[in-house]
Write a protein that holds these residues in place. Structure first.
Motif, PDB file in Angstrom:
ATOM      1  N   LYS A 117       4.438 -21.843 -34.350  1.00 23.97           N
ATOM      2  CA  LYS A 117       4.066 -22.097 -35.745  1.00 23.97           C
ATOM      3  C   LYS A 117       3.478 -20.835 -36.379  1.00 23.97           C
ATOM      4  N   GLU A 121       5.008 -19.064 -39.743  1.00 26.53           N
ATOM      5  CA  GLU A 121       4.189 -18.841 -40.938  1.00 26.53           C
ATOM      6  C   GLU A 121       4.070 -17.357 -41.270  1.00 26.53           C
ATOM      7  N   LYS A 125       5.844 -15.574 -44.619  1.00 29.82           N
ATOM      8  CA  LYS A 125       4.961 -14.929 -45.599  1.00 29.82           C
ATOM      9  C   LYS A 125       5.269 -13.435 -45.713  1.00 29.82           C
TER      10      LYS A 125
END
Length: 140
Positions: A117, A121, A125
């Protein structure tokens, strides 16, 4: 024996034909991250891609082995873009950056556990993606 819930909400039992792997038997984790609608200038920059690899390896605590390889190729516009490869002591990080669709196809394989995860992420980003589709396979 394992218990199963059938359609009639009655408990049924059967013998498992496949042994559930024990986590202690885990050899490695292989994850693919398909990141869409990325920032064009970022995915078209070899320097930014190399920076991403450095930061990603720090984030997931992977020791790089050698330099990051970033090569631009592809005569066909459908596949044109940078490809990246970074050996790590526990295996490999690689990616292809598709210019036509501004998508990234990132793969992380390691026999050392990492936070899937966190990779999803961070990568989404870093490259300004709108969303990510992630698939993870445990290797035994």
């Amino acid at each position: 024996m394992e218990k199963l819930l059938d359609r009639g909400s009655k408990l049924a039992s059967r013998k498992s034909a496949v042994k559930s792997p024990d986590k202690s038997d885990l050899w490695g984790i292989s994850s693919s991250f398909d990141i869409y609608n990325c920032t064009p200038d970022t995915i078209r920059s070899a320097d930014k891609i190399k920076q991403f690899v450095l930061e990603l390896c720090d984030l997931i605590e992977m020791k790089r082995f050698g330099e990051t390889v970033v090569v631009h190729f592809g005569e066909d516009e459908k596949v044109a873009g940078y490809s990246m490869m970074q050996l790590i002591e526990t295996s490999l990080i690689s990616a292809h950056f598709a210019n036509l669709t501004n998508a990234i196809y990132l793969d992380v394989f390691s026999c050392k556990a990492y936070d899937v995860k966190a990779v999803e992420e961070f990568a989404t980003k870093f490259f300004g993606g709108s969303h990510c589709v992630t698939h993870t396979t445990c290797r035994y």
